[in-house]
Design a protein around this motif. Sequence first.
Motif, short mmCIF file in Angstrom:
data_model
loop_
_atom_site.label_atom_id
_atom_site.label_comp_id
_atom_site.label_asym_id
_atom_site.label_seq_id
_atom_site.Cartn_x
_atom_site.Cartn_y
_atom_site.Cartn_z
N ALA A 179 112.15 35.01 35.13
CA ALA A 179 111.92 34.96 36.62
C ALA A 179 112.78 35.29 37.48
CB ALA A 179 111.73 33.17 36.74
N VAL A 180 114.08 35.35 37.21
CA VAL A 180 115.16 35.80 38.08
C VAL A 180 114.93 37.17 38.26
CG1 VAL A 180 117.72 35.89 38.42
CG2 VAL A 180 116.55 33.73 38.03
N ASP A 181 114.75 37.75 37.01
CA ASP A 181 114.69 39.24 36.89
C ASP A 181 113.52 39.67 37.84
OD1 ASP A 181 116.94 39.53 35.35
OD2 ASP A 181 115.56 40.02 33.62
N ARG A 182 112.39 39.14 37.57
CA ARG A 182 111.38 39.34 38.57
C ARG A 182 111.53 39.13 40.23
NH1 ARG A 182 110.52 40.30 34.14
NH2 ARG A 182 111.55 42.18 34.86
N ILE A 183 112.31 38.17 40.28
CA ILE A 183 112.59 37.86 41.81
C ILE A 183 113.37 39.08 42.35
CG2 ILE A 183 113.96 36.33 43.66
CD1 ILE A 183 112.91 33.80 41.53
N TRP A 184 114.64 39.20 41.68
CA TRP A 184 115.33 40.40 42.05
C TRP A 184 115.08 41.76 42.34
CZ3 TRP A 184 120.23 41.40 43.55
CH2 TRP A 184 120.79 42.39 43.58
N GLU A 185 113.87 42.09 41.33
CA GLU A 185 113.16 43.36 41.43
C GLU A 185 112.36 43.20 42.53
OE1 GLU A 185 111.56 43.67 37.37
OE2 GLU A 185 113.46 44.00 36.62
N SER A 186 111.79 42.10 42.88
CA SER A 186 110.93 42.41 44.12
C SER A 186 111.50 42.06 45.39
CB SER A 186 109.80 40.99 43.98
OG SER A 186 110.38 39.65 44.19
N LEU A 187 112.64 41.83 45.73
CA LEU A 187 113.27 41.82 46.87
C LEU A 187 113.99 43.43 47.20
CD1 LEU A 187 115.67 38.72 46.50
CD2 LEU A 187 113.75 38.98 48.03
N LYS A 188 113.84 43.34 48.61
CA LYS A 188 114.61 44.55 49.35
C LYS A 188 115.98 44.65 49.32
CE LYS A 188 110.90 45.19 53.02
NZ LYS A 188 110.93 44.88 54.50
N PRO A 189 116.64 45.62 49.46
CA PRO A 189 118.07 45.66 49.28
C PRO A 189 118.58 44.52 50.45
CG PRO A 189 117.32 47.93 48.85
CD PRO A 189 116.20 47.03 49.25
N GLY A 190 119.54 43.72 50.22
CA GLY A 190 119.70 42.81 51.23
C GLY A 190 118.94 41.41 51.22
N GLY A 191 117.72 41.43 50.51
CA GLY A 191 116.82 40.36 50.67
C GLY A 191 117.68 38.92 50.35
N ARG A 192 116.81 38.02 50.77
CA ARG A 192 117.15 36.60 50.89
C ARG A 192 116.32 35.80 49.63
NH1 ARG A 192 115.53 37.40 55.43
NH2 ARG A 192 114.12 35.39 55.81
N PHE A 193 116.86 34.79 48.76
CA PHE A 193 116.41 34.27 47.87
C PHE A 193 116.69 32.73 48.15
CE2 PHE A 193 116.34 32.28 43.47
CZ PHE A 193 115.31 31.99 43.42
N VAL A 194 115.91 31.96 48.44
CA VAL A 194 116.03 30.63 48.78
C VAL A 194 115.28 29.70 48.13
CG1 VAL A 194 115.95 28.68 50.63
CG2 VAL A 194 116.64 31.03 51.02
N ALA A 195 116.03 28.66 47.16
CA ALA A 195 115.22 28.06 46.13
C ALA A 195 115.83 26.85 46.12
CB ALA A 195 115.08 28.61 44.74
N GLU A 196 114.90 25.65 45.74
CA GLU A 196 115.61 24.47 45.11
C GLU A 196 114.93 24.08 43.97
OE1 GLU A 196 115.03 20.45 44.13
OE2 GLU A 196 113.43 21.47 44.59
N PHE A 197 115.63 23.79 43.02
CA PHE A 197 114.78 23.27 41.73
C PHE A 197 115.54 22.35 40.97
CE2 PHE A 197 117.38 27.00 41.52
CZ PHE A 197 118.29 26.91 40.38
N GLY A 198 114.67 21.69 40.12
CA GLY A 198 115.26 20.35 39.49
C GLY A 198 116.55 20.62 38.68
N GLY A 199 117.41 19.71 38.47
CA GLY A 199 118.45 19.94 37.46
C GLY A 199 118.98 18.31 37.17
N LYS A 200 119.78 18.20 36.30
CA LYS A 200 120.07 16.80 35.69
C LYS A 200 120.73 16.09 36.91
CE LYS A 200 122.28 13.95 32.15
NZ LYS A 200 122.39 13.80 31.01
#
Length: 147
Positions: free
Chosen positions: A120-141
């Motif tokens: 999933a992280v690889d797909r996100i990285w490949e889908s972003l423009k250079p300098g693009g932003r990734f903002v996420a919240e996800f569950g963790g213990k």
Amino acid sequence: MEVMVEPMQSINRWQADEYDNKLAFVSGYGKNLISWLQPRQGEYILDLGCGTGDLTYEISLSQAEVVGMDASPDMIRRAREKFTKLEFLEGDGHQFQTNRLYDAVFSNAALHWMRSPRLAVDRIWESLKPGGRFVAEFGGKGNVQSL
């Protein structure tokens, strides 16, 4: 927009009725995350794991061009019913590809359901423009223990 998605490897059992009726608080808490995203008019943004589209809609209020994607056909069906002017795609966060790069990828309460986070992280990285932003919240213990 052209997005290529491979067939799903697992069966997705999310149900839109149950999600909207019993789990609406998930999108409610996610609204605060949009302030971190800071969507702007004219940006191209992916809402990965969009569920029934509530946060996709909230992002669209900024005048950004936003696309919601979810692996559940039932969730995408509901999102399309609720927000007829927005674009929603059925797709697996592990496998999607796009020919048009995103200014930002947003994801609320979805990544922890993806069984192969590296893909999933690889797909996100490949889908972003250079300098693009990734903002996420996800569950963790323990991260929602007080809720």
